[in-house]
Scaffold this motif. Structure first.
Motif, PDB file in Angstrom:
ATOM      1  N   TYR A   1       4.636   7.124 -11.464  1.00 17.28           N
ATOM      2  CA  TYR A   1       4.612   6.368 -12.565  1.00 17.28           C
ATOM      3  C   TYR A   1       3.828   6.990 -13.574  1.00 17.28           C
ATOM      4  CZ  TYR A   1       4.519   2.610 -15.825  1.00 17.28           C
ATOM      5  OH  TYR A   1       4.649   1.898 -17.313  1.00 17.28           O
ATOM      6  N   TRP A   2       2.618   7.277 -13.021  1.00 18.07           N
ATOM      7  CA  TRP A   2       1.112   8.001 -13.878  1.00 18.07           C
ATOM      8  C   TRP A   2       1.872   9.106 -14.626  1.00 18.07           C
ATOM      9  CZ3 TRP A   2      -2.879   6.688 -16.050  1.00 18.07           C
ATOM     10  CH2 TRP A   2      -3.810   7.617 -16.643  1.00 18.07           C
ATOM     11  N   ARG A   3       2.653  10.032 -13.702  1.00 20.56           N
ATOM     12  CA  ARG A   3       2.946  11.351 -14.291  1.00 20.56           C
ATOM     13  C   ARG A   3       4.147  11.366 -15.277  1.00 20.56           C
ATOM     14  NH1 ARG A   3       3.050  17.142 -11.355  1.00 20.56           N
ATOM     15  NH2 ARG A   3       4.225  18.382 -12.905  1.00 20.56           N
ATOM     16  N   GLN A   4       5.021  10.522 -14.762  1.00 16.98           N
ATOM     17  CA  GLN A   4       6.427  10.505 -15.528  1.00 16.98           C
ATOM     18  C   GLN A   4       6.254   9.644 -16.605  1.00 16.98           C
ATOM     19  OE1 GLN A   4       9.555  10.486 -12.852  1.00 16.98           O
ATOM     20  NE2 GLN A   4      11.249   9.982 -14.422  1.00 16.98           N
ATOM     21  N   VAL A   5       5.642   8.297 -16.849  1.00 13.56           N
ATOM     22  CA  VAL A   5       5.662   7.595 -17.827  1.00 13.56           C
ATOM     23  C   VAL A   5       4.319   7.510 -18.505  1.00 13.56           C
ATOM     24  CG1 VAL A   5       5.796   4.933 -18.346  1.00 13.56           C
ATOM     25  CG2 VAL A   5       7.210   6.027 -16.565  1.00 13.56           C
ATOM     26  N   VAL A   6       3.213   7.502 -18.260  1.00 14.82           N
ATOM     27  CA  VAL A   6       2.141   7.657 -18.968  1.00 14.82           C
ATOM     28  C   VAL A   6       1.849   8.959 -19.366  1.00 14.82           C
ATOM     29  CG1 VAL A   6      -0.439   7.194 -18.800  1.00 14.82           C
ATOM     30  CG2 VAL A   6       1.132   5.773 -17.346  1.00 14.82           C
ATOM     31  N   VAL A   7       1.695  10.031 -18.464  1.00 21.84           N
ATOM     32  CA  VAL A   7       1.496  11.333 -19.000  1.00 21.84           C
ATOM     33  C   VAL A   7       2.496  11.913 -19.663  1.00 21.84           C
ATOM     34  CG1 VAL A   7       0.806  13.559 -18.331  1.00 21.84           C
ATOM     35  CG2 VAL A   7      -0.331  11.561 -17.208  1.00 21.84           C
ATOM     36  N   GLY A   8       3.943  11.575 -19.201  1.00 24.82           N
ATOM     37  CA  GLY A   8       4.895  12.010 -19.909  1.00 24.82           C
ATOM     38  C   GLY A   8       5.266  13.346 -19.236  1.00 24.82           C
ATOM     39  N   GLU A   9       4.831  13.993 -18.290  1.00 24.57           N
ATOM     40  CA  GLU A   9       5.361  15.166 -17.788  1.00 24.57           C
ATOM     41  C   GLU A   9       6.428  15.274 -17.043  1.00 24.57           C
ATOM     42  OE1 GLU A   9       2.047  17.145 -15.859  1.00 24.57           O
ATOM     43  OE2 GLU A   9       0.680  17.159 -17.563  1.00 24.57           O
ATOM     44  N   ALA A  10       6.929  16.212 -16.796  1.00 25.02           N
ATOM     45  CA  ALA A  10       8.230  16.463 -16.051  1.00 25.02           C
ATOM     46  C   ALA A  10       7.932  16.383 -14.605  1.00 25.02           C
ATOM     47  CB  ALA A  10       9.130  17.571 -16.457  1.00 25.02           C
ATOM     48  N   VAL A  11       8.988  15.968 -13.742  1.00 24.44           N
ATOM     49  CA  VAL A  11       8.745  15.764 -12.519  1.00 24.44           C
ATOM     50  C   VAL A  11       9.858  16.663 -11.514  1.00 24.44           C
ATOM     51  CG1 VAL A  11       7.411  13.596 -12.118  1.00 24.44           C
ATOM     52  CG2 VAL A  11       9.899  13.763 -12.305  1.00 24.44           C
TER      53      VAL A  11
ATOM     54  N   HIS B   1       1.017  -1.220   0.133  1.00 25.17           N
ATOM     55  CA  HIS B   1      -0.142  -0.093   0.079  1.00 25.17           C
ATOM     56  C   HIS B   1       0.845   1.054   0.054  1.00 25.17           C
ATOM     57  CE1 HIS B   1      -3.335   2.661   0.646  1.00 25.17           C
ATOM     58  NE2 HIS B   1      -3.072   2.745   1.827  1.00 25.17           N
ATOM     59  N   ALA B   2       2.001   1.174   0.892  1.00 22.72           N
ATOM     60  CA  ALA B   2       2.961   2.378   0.817  1.00 22.72           C
ATOM     61  C   ALA B   2       3.653   2.613  -0.632  1.00 22.72           C
ATOM     62  CB  ALA B   2       4.048   1.902   1.746  1.00 22.72           C
ATOM     63  N   LEU B   3       3.935   1.603  -1.181  1.00 25.15           N
ATOM     64  CA  LEU B   3       4.539   1.628  -2.595  1.00 25.15           C
ATOM     65  C   LEU B   3       3.656   2.231  -3.543  1.00 25.15           C
ATOM     66  CD1 LEU B   3       7.066   0.954  -3.898  1.00 25.15           C
ATOM     67  CD2 LEU B   3       6.060  -1.273  -4.483  1.00 25.15           C
ATOM     68  N   ASP B   4       2.136   1.681  -3.517  1.00 27.05           N
ATOM     69  CA  ASP B   4       1.339   2.355  -4.470  1.00 27.05           C
ATOM     70  C   ASP B   4       1.056   3.682  -4.203  1.00 27.05           C
ATOM     71  OD1 ASP B   4       0.683  -0.361  -5.441  1.00 27.05           O
ATOM     72  OD2 ASP B   4      -1.152  -0.650  -4.304  1.00 27.05           O
ATOM     73  N   LEU B   5       0.966   4.155  -2.914  1.00 23.09           N
ATOM     74  CA  LEU B   5       0.964   5.730  -2.686  1.00 23.09           C
ATOM     75  C   LEU B   5       1.849   6.500  -3.102  1.00 23.09           C
ATOM     76  CD1 LEU B   5      -0.829   5.355   1.106  1.00 23.09           C
ATOM     77  CD2 LEU B   5      -1.835   5.958  -0.975  1.00 23.09           C
ATOM     78  N   ALA B   6       2.985   5.853  -3.021  1.00 20.20           N
ATOM     79  CA  ALA B   6       4.108   6.907  -3.215  1.00 20.20           C
ATOM     80  C   ALA B   6       4.481   6.760  -4.882  1.00 20.20           C
ATOM     81  CB  ALA B   6       5.346   6.203  -2.267  1.00 20.20           C
ATOM     82  N   VAL B   7       4.749   5.520  -5.463  1.00 19.53           N
ATOM     83  CA  VAL B   7       5.467   5.411  -6.724  1.00 19.53           C
ATOM     84  C   VAL B   7       4.096   5.482  -7.864  1.00 19.53           C
ATOM     85  CG1 VAL B   7       6.717   3.877  -8.133  1.00 19.53           C
ATOM     86  CG2 VAL B   7       7.250   4.013  -5.767  1.00 19.53           C
ATOM     87  N   GLY B   8       2.977   4.919  -7.329  1.00 20.28           N
ATOM     88  CA  GLY B   8       2.000   4.888  -8.423  1.00 20.28           C
ATOM     89  C   GLY B   8       1.803   6.354  -9.036  1.00 20.28           C
ATOM     90  N   PRO B   9       1.618   7.620  -8.474  1.00 16.10           N
ATOM     91  CA  PRO B   9       1.218   8.769  -8.805  1.00 16.10           C
ATOM     92  C   PRO B   9       2.412   9.036  -9.760  1.00 16.10           C
ATOM     93  CG  PRO B   9       0.571   8.712  -6.805  1.00 16.10           C
ATOM     94  CD  PRO B   9       1.171   7.574  -7.068  1.00 16.10           C
TER      95      PRO B   9
END
Length: 213
Positions: free
Chosen positions: A183-193, A173-181
């Motif tokens: 991955y979504w922003r950086q890989v799927v959406v392709g926006e800078a972080v 659950h901790a991993l999902d909360l931290a890394v999930g968003p």
């Protein structure tokens, strides 16, 4: 003078000739291995995982197919070998002394991994293949997720020992909360972080974990 028996002379001569090592014992040349890995990256960029072939990799690397198969038994294992280089399996568990610091350090590492051309080009393609092929799904899970899960387990265990989280907090659950968003922003959406985004994401993940525990 007594003549040496013919069979003895032959044995002595054979002993004097150095024996060649068996072909199967030959050492794999590192330059060939690296050429094949570079060819895999080029093939993935050109045709994607599903259309990539051992023949195409060998041709691009300038080697025979046998050279590839001596190192990897399939194109899946070849690609997973590349992914493991950039996965989190060999990384130490963050030890900043606080839950926020550890989560922030984890996000920094994962953001760096996801920015690498190997991860950004290969992982999304493999996840598509994994949805159709259980064998690929299992292999990707082992190469990509197991190392991240180990880091999350270490972070949660340290936070529990410091009293920052309740015993029984789920590392997945901790991993999902931290890394999930991330991955979504950086890989799927392709926006800078930027760093500010990682700071805010770490704060949000920590707050969610504390409220859940």
């Amino acid at each position: 003078m007594t003549n040496q028996p013919a069979d003895s002379a032959s044995a002595a001569g054979a002993a004097a000739v150095p024996r060649r090592a068996p072909a199967g014992a030959a050492v794999l040349r590192e330059d060939v291995t690296e050429a094949i890995r570079a060819a895999v990256l080029a093939e993935l960029a050109a045709v994607g995982f599903s259309r990539m072939s051992i023949e195409g990799i060998a041709r691009r690397a300038g080697v025979g197919k046998t050279a590839v198969y001596r190192r990897w038994k399939s194109k899946l294992h070849l690609v997973l070998d590349l992914i493991e280089v950039f996965a989190a399996d060999g990384l130490p568990v963050p030890a900043t002394g606080s839950l926020y610091g550890d989560v922030r350090a984890l996000l920094e590492v994962m953001s760096h991994v996801l920015r690498h051309p190997v991860a950004s080009a290969v992982i999304p393609d493999l996840l598509v293949e994994a949805a159709r092929n259980p064998e690929i799904a299992e292999a990707v899970r082992g190469a990509v997720l197991d190392g991240q899960r180990r880091l999350a387990e270490g972070i949660v265990a340290e936070a529990v020992s410091r009293g920052e989280l309740a015993a029984g907090t789920d590392p997945d659950h901790a991993l999902d909360l931290a890394v999930g968003p991330l991955y979504w922003r950086q890989v799927v959406v392709g926006e800078a972080v930027p760093a500010a985004y990682l700071d805010a994401l770490a704060r949000s993940a920590v707050a969610a974990l504390r409220s859940a525990s």
